[in-house]
Design an enzyme around this catalytic site. Structure first.
Site, PDB file in Angstrom:
ATOM      1  N   GLU A 105     -21.752 -32.775  -2.417  1.00  0.00           N
ATOM      2  CA  GLU A 105     -21.161 -31.614  -1.809  1.00  0.00           C
ATOM      3  C   GLU A 105     -20.341 -30.987  -2.821  1.00  0.00           C
ATOM      4  O   GLU A 105     -20.076 -31.397  -3.985  1.00  0.00           O
ATOM      5  CB  GLU A 105     -20.141 -32.460  -0.865  1.00  0.00           C
ATOM      6  CG  GLU A 105     -20.909 -32.755   0.466  1.00  0.00           C
ATOM      7  CD  GLU A 105     -20.056 -32.916   1.745  1.00  0.00           C
ATOM      8  OE1 GLU A 105     -19.009 -33.268   1.475  1.00  0.00           O
ATOM      9  OE2 GLU A 105     -20.603 -32.830   2.763  1.00  0.00           O
ATOM     10  N   CYS A 143     -15.156 -26.681  -6.773  1.00  0.00           N
ATOM     11  CA  CYS A 143     -14.911 -27.967  -6.827  1.00  0.00           C
ATOM     12  C   CYS A 143     -16.431 -28.673  -7.046  1.00  0.00           C
ATOM     13  O   CYS A 143     -17.265 -28.465  -6.070  1.00  0.00           O
ATOM     14  CB  CYS A 143     -14.297 -28.563  -5.959  1.00  0.00           C
ATOM     15  SG  CYS A 143     -13.961 -30.349  -5.932  1.00  0.00           S
ATOM     16  N   CYS A 150     -19.849 -42.654  -5.705  1.00  0.00           N
ATOM     17  CA  CYS A 150     -18.941 -43.107  -6.617  1.00  0.00           C
ATOM     18  C   CYS A 150     -19.065 -44.743  -6.850  1.00  0.00           C
ATOM     19  O   CYS A 150     -18.725 -45.370  -5.653  1.00  0.00           O
ATOM     20  CB  CYS A 150     -17.579 -42.467  -6.418  1.00  0.00           C
ATOM     21  SG  CYS A 150     -16.395 -42.707  -7.581  1.00  0.00           S
ATOM     22  N   CYS A 154     -11.701 -46.546  -4.740  1.00  0.00           N
ATOM     23  CA  CYS A 154     -10.433 -46.226  -4.593  1.00  0.00           C
ATOM     24  C   CYS A 154     -10.400 -46.430  -2.860  1.00  0.00           C
ATOM     25  O   CYS A 154     -11.316 -45.786  -2.334  1.00  0.00           O
ATOM     26  CB  CYS A 154      -9.767 -44.719  -4.724  1.00  0.00           C
ATOM     27  SG  CYS A 154     -10.181 -44.629  -6.632  1.00  0.00           S
ATOM     28  N   CYS A 157     -10.248 -43.167  -0.437  1.00  0.00           N
ATOM     29  CA  CYS A 157     -11.157 -41.821  -0.646  1.00  0.00           C
ATOM     30  C   CYS A 157     -12.477 -42.200   0.300  1.00  0.00           C
ATOM     31  O   CYS A 157     -13.110 -43.443  -0.073  1.00  0.00           O
ATOM     32  CB  CYS A 157     -11.400 -41.730  -1.985  1.00  0.00           C
ATOM     33  SG  CYS A 157     -12.836 -41.019  -2.562  1.00  0.00           S
ATOM     34  N   SER A 231     -10.951 -34.282 -13.540  1.00  0.00           N
ATOM     35  CA  SER A 231     -10.298 -35.388 -13.032  1.00  0.00           C
ATOM     36  C   SER A 231     -10.706 -36.731 -13.389  1.00  0.00           C
ATOM     37  O   SER A 231     -12.092 -36.859 -12.760  1.00  0.00           O
ATOM     38  CB  SER A 231      -9.856 -35.033 -11.541  1.00  0.00           C
ATOM     39  OG  SER A 231      -9.024 -36.068 -11.084  1.00  0.00           O
ATOM     40  N   SER A 254      -5.681 -39.347 -11.989  1.00  0.00           N
ATOM     41  CA  SER A 254      -5.491 -39.632 -10.652  1.00  0.00           C
ATOM     42  C   SER A 254      -4.489 -40.878 -10.876  1.00  0.00           C
ATOM     43  O   SER A 254      -5.100 -41.933 -11.108  1.00  0.00           O
ATOM     44  CB  SER A 254      -6.692 -40.068 -10.017  1.00  0.00           C
ATOM     45  OG  SER A 254      -7.350 -38.750  -9.747  1.00  0.00           O
ATOM     46  N   LEU A 255      -3.400 -40.889 -11.025  1.00  0.00           N
ATOM     47  CA  LEU A 255      -2.284 -41.844 -11.222  1.00  0.00           C
ATOM     48  C   LEU A 255      -2.013 -42.606  -9.794  1.00  0.00           C
ATOM     49  O   LEU A 255      -2.357 -43.790  -9.756  1.00  0.00           O
ATOM     50  CB  LEU A 255      -1.030 -41.473 -11.887  1.00  0.00           C
ATOM     51  CG  LEU A 255       0.042 -42.569 -12.456  1.00  0.00           C
ATOM     52  CD1 LEU A 255      -0.766 -43.266 -13.320  1.00  0.00           C
ATOM     53  CD2 LEU A 255       1.061 -41.783 -13.200  1.00  0.00           C
ATOM     54  N   ASN A 330      -5.372 -36.749   2.793  1.00  0.00           N
ATOM     55  CA  ASN A 330      -6.036 -36.446   3.850  1.00  0.00           C
ATOM     56  C   ASN A 330      -6.946 -37.454   4.638  1.00  0.00           C
ATOM     57  O   ASN A 330      -7.519 -38.325   3.713  1.00  0.00           O
ATOM     58  CB  ASN A 330      -7.225 -35.315   3.194  1.00  0.00           C
ATOM     59  CG  ASN A 330      -6.705 -34.229   2.473  1.00  0.00           C
ATOM     60  OD1 ASN A 330      -5.923 -33.492   3.061  1.00  0.00           O
ATOM     61  ND2 ASN A 330      -6.923 -34.110   0.946  1.00  0.00           N
ATOM     62  N   CYS A 373      -9.681 -32.913  -0.722  1.00  0.00           N
ATOM     63  CA  CYS A 373      -9.760 -33.925  -1.867  1.00  0.00           C
ATOM     64  C   CYS A 373     -10.103 -35.270  -0.904  1.00  0.00           C
ATOM     65  O   CYS A 373      -9.231 -35.716   0.095  1.00  0.00           O
ATOM     66  CB  CYS A 373      -8.340 -34.163  -2.368  1.00  0.00           C
ATOM     67  SG  CYS A 373      -7.572 -32.714  -3.179  1.00  0.00           S
TER      68      CYS A 373
HETATM   69  N1  SAH Z   1     -13.073 -39.304  -9.273  1.00  0.00           N
HETATM   70  C1  SAH Z   1     -12.167 -38.388  -9.833  1.00  0.00           C
HETATM   71  C2  SAH Z   1     -12.351 -36.900  -9.472  1.00  0.00           C
HETATM   72  C3  SAH Z   1     -12.735 -36.688  -7.860  1.00  0.00           C
HETATM   73  S1  SAH Z   1     -11.099 -37.210  -6.728  1.00  0.00           S
HETATM   74  C4  SAH Z   1     -10.850 -38.859  -9.612  1.00  0.00           C
HETATM   75  O1  SAH Z   1     -10.719 -39.755  -8.746  1.00  0.00           O
HETATM   76  O2  SAH Z   1      -9.957 -38.383 -10.282  1.00  0.00           O
HETATM   77  C5  SAH Z   1     -10.143 -35.829  -6.726  1.00  0.00           C
HETATM   78  C6  SAH Z   1      -8.982 -36.040  -6.496  1.00  0.00           C
HETATM   79  O3  SAH Z   1      -8.864 -36.515  -5.026  1.00  0.00           O
HETATM   80  C7  SAH Z   1      -8.349 -37.484  -7.076  1.00  0.00           C
HETATM   81  O4  SAH Z   1      -6.966 -37.141  -7.796  1.00  0.00           O
HETATM   82  C8  SAH Z   1      -8.069 -38.430  -5.809  1.00  0.00           C
HETATM   83  O5  SAH Z   1      -7.314 -39.489  -6.252  1.00  0.00           O
HETATM   84  C9  SAH Z   1      -7.784 -37.639  -4.688  1.00  0.00           C
HETATM   85  N2  SAH Z   1      -8.315 -38.064  -3.387  1.00  0.00           N
HETATM   86  C10 SAH Z   1      -9.086 -38.976  -3.237  1.00  0.00           C
HETATM   87  N3  SAH Z   1      -9.076 -39.470  -1.582  1.00  0.00           N
HETATM   88  C11 SAH Z   1      -8.077 -38.437  -1.259  1.00  0.00           C
HETATM   89  C12 SAH Z   1      -7.767 -38.146   0.112  1.00  0.00           C
HETATM   90  N4  SAH Z   1      -8.252 -38.927   0.975  1.00  0.00           N
HETATM   91  N5  SAH Z   1      -6.656 -37.569   0.185  1.00  0.00           N
HETATM   92  C13 SAH Z   1      -6.027 -37.006  -0.591  1.00  0.00           C
HETATM   93  N6  SAH Z   1      -6.642 -36.961  -1.984  1.00  0.00           N
HETATM   94  C14 SAH Z   1      -7.525 -37.593  -2.309  1.00  0.00           C
HETATM   95 FE1  SF4 Z   2     -14.261 -42.136  -6.661  1.00  0.00          FE
HETATM   96 FE2  SF4 Z   2     -12.222 -40.308  -7.202  1.00  0.00          FE
HETATM   97 FE3  SF4 Z   2     -13.006 -41.253  -5.091  1.00  0.00          FE
HETATM   98 FE4  SF4 Z   2     -11.882 -42.851  -6.652  1.00  0.00          FE
HETATM   99  S1  SF4 Z   2     -10.986 -41.030  -5.766  1.00  0.00           S
HETATM  100  S2  SF4 Z   2     -13.424 -43.294  -5.304  1.00  0.00           S
HETATM  101  S3  SF4 Z   2     -12.930 -42.191  -8.307  1.00  0.00           S
HETATM  102  S4  SF4 Z   2     -14.366 -39.961  -6.202  1.00  0.00           S
END
Ligand code: SAH
Ligand code: SF4
Length: 397
Positions: A105, A143, A150, A154, A157, A231, A254-255, A330, A373
């Site tokens: 996507e 984006c 992935c 996390c 996500c 990121s 992504s902290l 989200n 995101c």
């Molecule tokens: N894999 C990379 C880049 C893609 S994710 C990373 O994790 O940094 C982009 C951002 O979306 C990251 O900061 C992640 O923490 C955030 N993210 C992931 N799932 C989310 C959600 N359900 N709601 C809000 N932000 C989210």
């Molecule tokens: Fe992968 Fe980024 Fe989603 Fe974490 S937040 S599972 S690193 S896409």
């Protein structure tokens, strides 16, 4: 939109696809066809600047050469947008299909999502002080995905649920941009386009592919790296390599937590590299004048959104040129989290700002179509048929 040529391209193996090739690779190809070097430049210009879809359209090449290239199985090979969904806020989410049928996507956000605010660059300046002649050009953020799925897992996500299927090639990463620029009739140079490597996948686990794509996007497609942000979830070896690059996007990390215990519970990768090690690696990245490293912080109700967490965060980042993007979580189906209370988000931001750390709340874009995101998950799981593109308005969100 699909015709016989596209169907044919489906069967052509990746190396025969010209989109993704560097200039030296195109020079080599032209040598094999007994052609002078300038022919390589003509192809380079046609596929990356004009973003032409088929060899037939490259009329700067002699017809005989085009035919010879086709006969040898070559094609341009910009990936195809096979499905679109449009949000009420103007955001569009695209399902982009690669040659082997895998899909990712890609998201178009007109006006951007505010992610650049406070990072010390021109993109940030435009976001904060739009000029009155804004109507003369488009301003948008694209984006991009870097992997199919992935591996990082996390917990908050949706992309994580897919697992990892494969890395995208440089041509597939830059090709998402070409496909979207074509769809939106963008003129690079006039329109202000920002790119964020924040779609599906972990760019630093596909480091070579990601950096080669940056090379194509900057050198061939002429999008400056100062308009790009990558990121990472905090892949240490990737950050250390990134620190040595001369042409590089801005860095976002992504902290998402203010201590290792909380971070480990939502980002298992913390067991491999803890926050201390992560911050040390980030400190090795030489920053440009006024540049700040962005720390993304997904706010999860009751988990990491309290003032005590803000205080821990302030202590962690006090010696860094940092800014924080707060992202309200989200939602996704069957996920054990809930949104933070608006007053908690406001108090968190205020605490950071009072301590002198620039903190912004990222505008959620395209939530109604699952484009925000962490919501990218290849909405269409079954194979995409080789038929016409469905109209945007009728797609499910
Ligand atoms: N894999 C990379 C880049 C893609 S994710 C990373 O994790 O940094 C982009 C951002 O979306 C990251 O900061 C992640 O923490 C955030 N993210 C992931 N799932 C989310 C959600 N359900 N709601 C809000 N932000 C989210
Ligand atoms: Fe992968 Fe980024 Fe989603 Fe974490 S937040 S599972 S690193 S896409």
């Amino acid at each position: 939109m699909l015709n016989e040529t596209n169907t044919l391209e489906e069967k052509i193996p990746a190396p025969a696809r010209l989109f993704g090739a560097s200039l030296p690779e195109l020079v080599q190809l032209m040598e094999r066809f007994g052609q002078p070097v300038y022919r390589a430049r003509q192809i380079y210009e046609a596929i990356y600047n004009q973003r032409l879809y088929s060899l037939d359209e490259i009329t700067t090449l002699p017809a005989a050469l085009r035919e010879a290239l086709k006969a040898a199985g070559h094609a341009v090979g910009i990936p195809e947008i096979v499905q679109t969904a449009r949000s009420v806020d103007g955001t569009e989410r695209y399902l982009v299909r690669m040659a082997d049928g895998e899909t990712v996507e890609t998201v178009w956000m007109p006006g951007g999502d505010g992610g650049e605010r406070g990072d010390g660059t021109q993109a940030a300046e435009e976001e904060e002080h739009p000029t009155h002649d804004d109507d003369d050009y488009k301003r948008a953020t694209i984006c991009i995905s870097s992997q199919v799925g992935c591996a990082v897992n996390c917990q908050f996500c949706l992309t994580a649920k897919l697992g990892i299927r494969r890395n995208l090639t440089p041509g597939e990463i830059a090709g998402q941009v070409a496909a979207v620029l074509n769809r939106q009739n963008v003129e690079v140079g006039r329109d202000r386009i920002n790119l964020v490597f924040m779609g599906m996948g972990e760019p630093f686990l596909n480091y070579a592919g990601f950096m080669a794509a940056v090379g194509l996007l900057t050198a061939a497609m002429r999008i400056p790296e100062s308009r790009m942000t990558v990121s990472t979830s905090g892949i240490l070896p990737g950050i250390l390599d990134f620190a040595k690059e001369t042409v590089r996007p801005k860095l976002a990390v992504s902290l998402n937590a203010s201590n290792d215990v909380v971070r480990e519970s939502i980002m298992p990768i913390t067991r491999k590299w803890n926050i201390g090690a992560l911050l040390e690696a980030i400190a090795t990245v030489p920053l440009r004048p006024r540049e700040r490293v962005t720390f993304e912080y997904v706010m999860l109700g009751g988990i990491n959104d309290q003032v005590e967490h803000a205080n821990e965060l302030i202590a962690l980042l006090k010696n860094m040129q940092a800014k924080i993007n707060l992202i309200v979580w989200n939602s996704g189906p069957d996920m054990p989290f809930h949104e933070p209370a608006p007053q908690d988000v406001a108090a968190f931001q205020k605490r950071l700002r009072d301590a002198g750390i620039p903190a912004f709340i990222r505008r959620p874009r395209g939530r109604d179509i699952y484009a925000a995101c962490g919501q990218l998950k290849r909405t269409l799981e079954q194979p995409v048929p080789l038929v016409a593109i469905a109209p945007a308005a009728t797609l499910p969100g």
